[in-house]
Design a protein around this motif. Structure first.
Motif, short mmCIF file in Angstrom:
data_model
loop_
_atom_site.label_atom_id
_atom_site.label_comp_id
_atom_site.label_asym_id
_atom_site.label_seq_id
_atom_site.Cartn_x
_atom_site.Cartn_y
_atom_site.Cartn_z
N GLN A 92 0.84 -1.19 0.00
CA GLN A 92 0.00 0.00 0.00
C GLN A 92 0.88 1.25 0.00
O GLN A 92 1.82 1.34 0.79
CB GLN A 92 -0.90 0.00 1.24
N VAL A 93 0.57 2.17 -0.88
CA VAL A 93 1.34 3.41 -0.99
C VAL A 93 0.47 4.55 -0.50
O VAL A 93 -0.66 4.72 -0.93
CB VAL A 93 1.76 3.67 -2.45
N GLN A 94 1.02 5.32 0.41
CA GLN A 94 0.32 6.52 0.88
C GLN A 94 0.90 7.74 0.20
O GLN A 94 2.13 7.89 0.11
CB GLN A 94 0.43 6.63 2.39
N LEU A 95 0.00 8.61 -0.25
CA LEU A 95 0.40 9.85 -0.92
C LEU A 95 -0.19 11.02 -0.15
O LEU A 95 -1.39 11.02 0.16
CB LEU A 95 -0.11 9.87 -2.36
N VAL A 96 0.63 12.01 0.14
CA VAL A 96 0.16 13.17 0.91
C VAL A 96 0.53 14.43 0.15
O VAL A 96 1.71 14.74 -0.03
CB VAL A 96 0.78 13.20 2.31
N GLU A 97 -0.51 15.16 -0.27
CA GLU A 97 -0.30 16.41 -0.99
C GLU A 97 -0.21 17.58 -0.01
O GLU A 97 -0.79 17.55 1.07
CB GLU A 97 -1.44 16.69 -1.98
N SER A 98 0.47 18.62 -0.45
CA SER A 98 0.53 19.87 0.31
C SER A 98 0.81 21.02 -0.66
O SER A 98 1.18 20.78 -1.82
CB SER A 98 1.62 19.81 1.38
N GLY A 99 0.63 22.24 -0.18
CA GLY A 99 0.96 23.40 -0.99
C GLY A 99 -0.19 24.16 -1.59
O GLY A 99 -0.01 25.20 -2.21
N GLY A 100 -1.40 23.64 -1.41
CA GLY A 100 -2.56 24.36 -1.95
C GLY A 100 -2.86 25.61 -1.15
O GLY A 100 -2.26 25.88 -0.11
N GLY A 101 -3.81 26.39 -1.66
CA GLY A 101 -4.19 27.60 -0.95
C GLY A 101 -4.94 28.56 -1.86
O GLY A 101 -5.38 28.19 -2.95
N LEU A 102 -5.09 29.79 -1.37
CA LEU A 102 -5.77 30.84 -2.10
C LEU A 102 -4.73 31.75 -2.75
O LEU A 102 -3.80 32.21 -2.08
CB LEU A 102 -6.66 31.66 -1.15
N VAL A 103 -4.90 32.01 -4.04
CA VAL A 103 -3.94 32.85 -4.76
C VAL A 103 -4.71 33.72 -5.74
O VAL A 103 -5.77 33.33 -6.24
CB VAL A 103 -2.90 31.98 -5.49
N GLN A 104 -4.19 34.90 -6.01
CA GLN A 104 -4.82 35.80 -6.96
C GLN A 104 -4.53 35.36 -8.39
O GLN A 104 -3.50 34.71 -8.65
CB GLN A 104 -4.33 37.22 -6.75
N PRO A 105 -5.39 35.71 -9.32
CA PRO A 105 -5.11 35.41 -10.74
C PRO A 105 -3.75 35.95 -11.14
O PRO A 105 -3.38 37.07 -10.77
CB PRO A 105 -6.24 36.12 -11.48
N GLY A 106 -3.01 35.13 -11.89
CA GLY A 106 -1.66 35.49 -12.28
C GLY A 106 -0.60 35.04 -11.30
O GLY A 106 0.60 35.12 -11.61
#
Length: 127
Positions: free
Chosen positions: A1-15
């Motif tokens: 079993q492989v566990q994957l953990v994402e990070s780095g998302g958030g709110l950003v302005q266009p551009g």
């Protein structure tokens, strides 16, 4: 079993820019094709980008070509998605996915071809 953990998302302005990371738990990370998918509210999950074992080949969905860059660090067991010139239509939950392969140079672009998925990270592009 492989566990994957994402990070780095958030709110950003266009551009603006964001860099997503995905950490994998497997010792054989270098033998996994890695991909990024996204799902916007009310829409089906769609392919964003994928990368081969060693990172020599990549593939992108047309709408992100020239703006997004996928990369991987096999020693750190991580895959990244650098997202530049973000647009409101990039707003979605972004998922990291892994597919074990015995074929060097293979890239997969369909969700059902992947064996393992992360929990997702929200990316919101809004002013």
């Amino acid at each position: 079993q492989v566990q994957l953990v994402e990070s780095g998302g958030g709110l950003v302005q266009p551009g603006g820019s964001l860099r997503l990371s995905c950490a994998a738990s497997t010792r054989t990370f270098s033998r996994y094709i890695m991909g990024w998918f996204r799902q916007a509210p009310g829409k089906e999950r769609e392919f964003v980008s994928a990368i081969t074992w060693g990172g020599s080949s990549t593939n992108y969905e047309d709408s992100v070509k020239g703006r997004f860059t996928i990369s991987r660090d096999n020693a750190e067991k991580k895959v990244y998605l650098q997202m530049n010139s973000l647009k409101p239509e990039d707003t979605a939950v972004y998922y990291c996915a892994a597919a074990k392969s015995t074929v060097q140079g293979m890239i997969l672009t369909l969700g059902y071809q992947y064996d393992y998925w992360g929990q997702g990270t929200q990316v919101t592009v809004s002013s």
